[in-house]
Design a protein around this motif. Structure first.
Motif, mmCIF file in Angstrom:
data_model
loop_
_atom_site.group_PDB
_atom_site.id
_atom_site.type_symbol
_atom_site.label_atom_id
_atom_site.label_comp_id
_atom_site.label_asym_id
_atom_site.label_seq_id
_atom_site.Cartn_x
_atom_site.Cartn_y
_atom_site.Cartn_z
ATOM 1 N N LEU A 174 1.503 -0.370 -12.325
ATOM 2 C CA LEU A 174 0.645 0.136 -11.254
ATOM 3 C C LEU A 174 1.502 0.428 -10.025
ATOM 4 C CD1 LEU A 174 -2.149 0.525 -9.774
ATOM 5 C CD2 LEU A 174 -2.038 -1.935 -9.269
ATOM 6 N N ILE A 175 1.260 1.590 -9.424
ATOM 7 C CA ILE A 175 1.846 1.889 -8.121
ATOM 8 C C ILE A 175 0.715 1.916 -7.099
ATOM 9 C CG2 ILE A 175 3.116 3.528 -6.700
ATOM 10 C CD1 ILE A 175 4.536 4.515 -9.139
ATOM 11 N N ASP A 176 0.730 0.940 -6.209
ATOM 12 C CA ASP A 176 -0.261 0.875 -5.137
ATOM 13 C C ASP A 176 0.255 1.701 -3.970
ATOM 14 O OD1 ASP A 176 -2.025 0.295 -3.126
ATOM 15 O OD2 ASP A 176 -1.523 -1.842 -2.992
ATOM 16 N N ASP A 177 -0.263 2.918 -3.848
ATOM 17 C CA ASP A 177 0.090 3.806 -2.739
ATOM 18 C C ASP A 177 -1.191 4.144 -1.978
ATOM 19 O OD1 ASP A 177 2.023 5.160 -1.282
ATOM 20 O OD2 ASP A 177 1.791 7.022 -2.402
ATOM 21 N N SER A 178 -2.053 3.128 -1.876
ATOM 22 C CA SER A 178 -3.432 3.350 -1.448
ATOM 23 C C SER A 178 -3.636 3.397 0.056
ATOM 24 C CB SER A 178 -4.327 2.245 -2.029
ATOM 25 O OG SER A 178 -3.944 0.966 -1.535
ATOM 26 N N TYR A 179 -2.570 3.145 0.836
ATOM 27 C CA TYR A 179 -2.809 2.975 2.265
ATOM 28 C C TYR A 179 -3.360 4.224 2.929
ATOM 29 C CZ TYR A 179 -2.324 1.963 7.156
ATOM 30 O OH TYR A 179 -2.597 1.791 8.490
ATOM 31 N N ASN A 180 -2.814 5.386 2.595
ATOM 32 C CA ASN A 180 -3.304 6.625 3.211
ATOM 33 C C ASN A 180 -2.824 7.805 2.392
ATOM 34 O OD1 ASN A 180 -4.766 8.138 5.057
ATOM 35 N ND2 ASN A 180 -3.867 7.111 6.834
ATOM 36 N N ALA A 181 -3.270 9.011 2.758
ATOM 37 C CA ALA A 181 -2.891 10.181 1.968
ATOM 38 C C ALA A 181 -3.054 11.459 2.761
ATOM 39 C CB ALA A 181 -3.746 10.253 0.702
ATOM 40 N N GLY A 187 0.782 -1.226 0.000
ATOM 41 C CA GLY A 187 0.000 0.000 0.000
ATOM 42 C C GLY A 187 0.808 1.266 0.000
ATOM 43 N N ARG A 188 2.141 1.145 -0.097
ATOM 44 C CA ARG A 188 2.999 2.327 -0.051
ATOM 45 C C ARG A 188 4.025 2.252 -1.175
ATOM 46 N NH1 ARG A 188 1.435 0.689 4.905
ATOM 47 N NH2 ARG A 188 0.845 2.259 6.455
ATOM 48 N N VAL A 189 3.785 2.977 -2.242
ATOM 49 C CA VAL A 189 4.641 3.021 -3.430
ATOM 50 C C VAL A 189 5.056 1.609 -3.843
ATOM 51 C CG1 VAL A 189 6.497 4.319 -4.549
ATOM 52 C CG2 VAL A 189 5.510 5.192 -2.454
ATOM 53 N N ASN A 190 4.081 0.733 -3.887
ATOM 54 C CA ASN A 190 4.301 -0.663 -4.246
ATOM 55 C C ASN A 190 4.126 -0.811 -5.763
ATOM 56 O OD1 ASN A 190 4.244 -3.433 -4.578
ATOM 57 N ND2 ASN A 190 2.944 -3.809 -2.806
ATOM 58 N N VAL A 191 5.253 -0.956 -6.476
ATOM 59 C CA VAL A 191 5.240 -0.982 -7.939
ATOM 60 C C VAL A 191 5.024 -2.407 -8.433
ATOM 61 C CG1 VAL A 191 6.520 -0.424 -10.038
ATOM 62 C CG2 VAL A 191 6.820 0.986 -7.978
ATOM 63 N N GLN A 192 4.127 -2.558 -9.391
ATOM 64 C CA GLN A 192 3.876 -3.867 -9.985
ATOM 65 C C GLN A 192 3.478 -3.706 -11.443
ATOM 66 O OE1 GLN A 192 -0.073 -5.266 -8.003
ATOM 67 N NE2 GLN A 192 0.880 -3.774 -6.617
ATOM 68 N N SER A 193 3.853 -4.668 -12.266
ATOM 69 C CA SER A 193 3.502 -4.645 -13.690
ATOM 70 C C SER A 193 2.191 -5.383 -13.899
ATOM 71 C CB SER A 193 4.613 -5.291 -14.523
ATOM 72 O OG SER A 193 5.797 -4.538 -14.447
ATOM 73 N N LEU A 194 1.222 -4.705 -14.524
ATOM 74 C CA LEU A 194 -0.050 -5.352 -14.834
ATOM 75 C C LEU A 194 0.022 -6.092 -16.162
ATOM 76 C CD1 LEU A 194 -2.557 -2.594 -13.654
ATOM 77 C CD2 LEU A 194 -1.782 -4.622 -12.421
ATOM 78 N N ASN A 195 0.757 -5.526 -17.113
ATOM 79 C CA ASN A 195 1.075 -6.220 -18.372
ATOM 80 C C ASN A 195 2.318 -5.550 -18.945
ATOM 81 O OD1 ASN A 195 0.264 -3.870 -19.652
ATOM 82 N ND2 ASN A 195 -1.707 -4.703 -20.352
ATOM 83 N N ASN A 196 2.620 -5.796 -20.197
ATOM 84 C CA ASN A 196 3.865 -5.279 -20.768
ATOM 85 C C ASN A 196 3.889 -3.765 -20.897
ATOM 86 O OD1 ASN A 196 4.981 -7.835 -21.019
ATOM 87 N ND2 ASN A 196 4.144 -8.150 -23.087
ATOM 88 N N SER A 197 2.733 -3.125 -20.872
ATOM 89 C CA SER A 197 2.695 -1.675 -21.094
ATOM 90 C C SER A 197 2.113 -0.887 -19.932
ATOM 91 C CB SER A 197 1.902 -1.351 -22.369
ATOM 92 O OG SER A 197 0.558 -1.790 -22.238
ATOM 93 N N VAL A 198 1.498 -1.560 -18.960
ATOM 94 C CA VAL A 198 0.846 -0.862 -17.855
ATOM 95 C C VAL A 198 1.497 -1.245 -16.530
ATOM 96 C CG1 VAL A 198 -1.313 -0.428 -16.620
ATOM 97 C CG2 VAL A 198 -1.357 -0.805 -19.097
#
Length: 458
Positions: free
Chosen positions: A329-336, A316-327
């Motif tokens: 995702l950075i999951d930074d959803s924990y708080n803001a 949930g904190r700047v967690n980078v992941q590849s959804l496919n070859n072109s997309v």
């Protein structure tokens, strides 16, 4: 947790024991979980009274109760005036019994990341007890301490707060050898009244430190002078992103894009080449802060390098992941809050491709609500970032600039339109999802993951 007898706890908590003494092996405050040889603590809040669920706790395996009033149940009971305070007393007693040396971390942003970095470093040479999840309030901190066992050598505790006095209470339980305030910015304004209120609350971490303890804060920040004064008579140290006059700082900072950063760490112990796997310059400063904490808790420079290099993702904190070859995702959803959103936009702005900010509204901003959301919208659009927002706090701002189509009141509809936009792109895309806990932006993350994993419609 260590095994304790009820007779022992009677003295430690100044409690009255009803029934026979026995040995407890664990503590629980939640009747939804299985508990074996557990002491169930019946907490009382404004809207709940766990005394009403004591029978369920027994059915789940509790063998004793910590209560404010005697219950007609056939198990031993420890009677106290206030079960919440007794929980804290119990945690403090266990920490002292084990002689557990602790460090404590608070701040408006990045405290969980610094906690994870510090844990990764110290785990190179020690058995470490660390806060799990969001157990950082006046209930969570005692429960974290109560997980300690004889094998633990050091504790890394995160302290959060949404009201004045909360950190003063939890730091009295932790009694840290080293205490660090990562930063102070607009967060939980509604609970604290102003940013000065936030500063006062965070400074409670330093308020009771003695001459043998160490306080660490950011060098040449707007609040450094205030925190230095609050910390006295403790020893005082300073960290910085890149100010060479700080005790701990970084130089030769090299961005590796979404893969992280490389830099030279400067400390009173010497220098070291560091690589971290978390994107963003703000995480370089977090790493410097974690290094300062860890070195003062007994880590060696090579353990700082090893620990930070091994830390991969913080959920949930700047967690980078590849959804496919072109997309990606950075999951930074924990708080803001405003400062952490600015850090997120900086990451997006440096990406060469199509940038998408999926922004959940910022909660607890009080009278600043409209202004902070207006600033966020303006900065995102000025940076040529495609904005998809969720939450009522964005509505008025977007309506005023004629961009109400950028606001959504449904995670599902937002996700559908986002995926349509992503599918239409022919260049690399970066999607960053962020928002306060109340907006549940992790739902967007999960829906995107599901779509790209299974090829299903969102």
């Amino acid at each position: 947790m260590i095994a304790l007898s009820l007779n022992e706890l009677t003295q430690a908590l100044d409690a009255q024991l009803v029934g026979d003494s026995l040995i407890i092996q664990s503590i629980s405050t939640d009747t939804r979980e299985q508990m074996s040889q557990a002491l169930f603590i019946a907490l009382v809040g404004e809207r709940f009274d766990a005394h009403n669920y004591a029978q369920q706790a027994i059915e789940q395996g509790a063998t004793a109760l910590l209560v404010e009033r005697e219950l007609a149940l056939d198990v031993p009971q420890l009677l106290v005036k206030d079960t919440r305070l007794a929980l804290g007393q119990l945690a403090s007693y266990v920490r002292e019994k084990l002689a557990l040396s602790c460090c404590a971390i608070t701040g408006s942003n990045g405290k969980t990341t610094v906690k994870e970095m510090t844990t990764a470093i110290l785990s190179q040479g020690f058995e470490v007890l660390a806060t799990k999840g969001n157990f950082n309030n006046d209930i969570g901190v005692p429960l974290s301490l109560l997980r300690a066992t004889e094998m633990h050598q050091l504790g890394v505790l995160e302290l959060g707060a949404n009201h004045i006095g909360e950190i003063a209470y939890t730091v009295s339980l932790v009694k840290p050898k080293v205490a660090l305030i990562n930063n102070v910015s607009a967060a939980h304004i509604e609970g604290f009244g102003s940013q000065n209120g936030v500063l006062k609350a965070k400074s409670e971490l330093f308020g009771e430190l003695g001459a043998e303890q160490l306080a660490l804060c950011e060098y040449q920040s707007s609040y450094q002078e205030y925190l230095d004064e609050v910390a006295r008579p403790a020893k005082i140290g300073h960290f910085s992103l890149d100010n060479v006059n700080a005790d701990y700082y970084a130089s030769a900072i090299e961005s590796l894009g979404l893969s992280g950063s490389r830099f030279v760490l400067h400390t009173p112990n010497g220098e070291a080449l560091i690589q971290i796997n978390l994107a963003g310059e703000h995480n370089v400063k977090n790493a410097v802060a974690a290094a300062a904490l860890s070195l003062n808790m007994g880590a060696k420079l090579e353990q700082v390098s090893q620990g930070l290099a091994q830390l991969d993702k913080v959920p949930g904190r700047v967690n980078v992941q590849s959804l496919n070859n072109s997309v990606q995702l950075i999951d930074d959803s924990y708080n803001a809050n405003p400062a952490s959103f600015n850090a997120a936009i900086n990451i997006l702005a440096n990406f060469e491709g199509k940038r998408f900010l999926i922004a959940g509204a910022m909660g607890e901003m009080g009278q600043q609500t409209k202004q902070v959301h207006n600033d966020l919208v303006k900065r995102a659009l000025d940076s040529d970032i495609s904005l998809y927002s969720y939450g009522a706090s964005f509505d008025e701002v977007l309506t005023e600039i004629g961009r109400s189509s950028l606001g959504f009141d449904s995670h599902e509809v937002l996700c559908e339109q986002l995926i349509t936009a992503l599918e239409a792109q022919h260049s690399p895309c970066l999607v960053l999802v962020k928002g306060s806990r109340s907006t549940h932006m992790e739902k967007v993350v999960k829906q995107l993951q599901q779509y790209y994993k299974k090829g299903l419609e969102c």
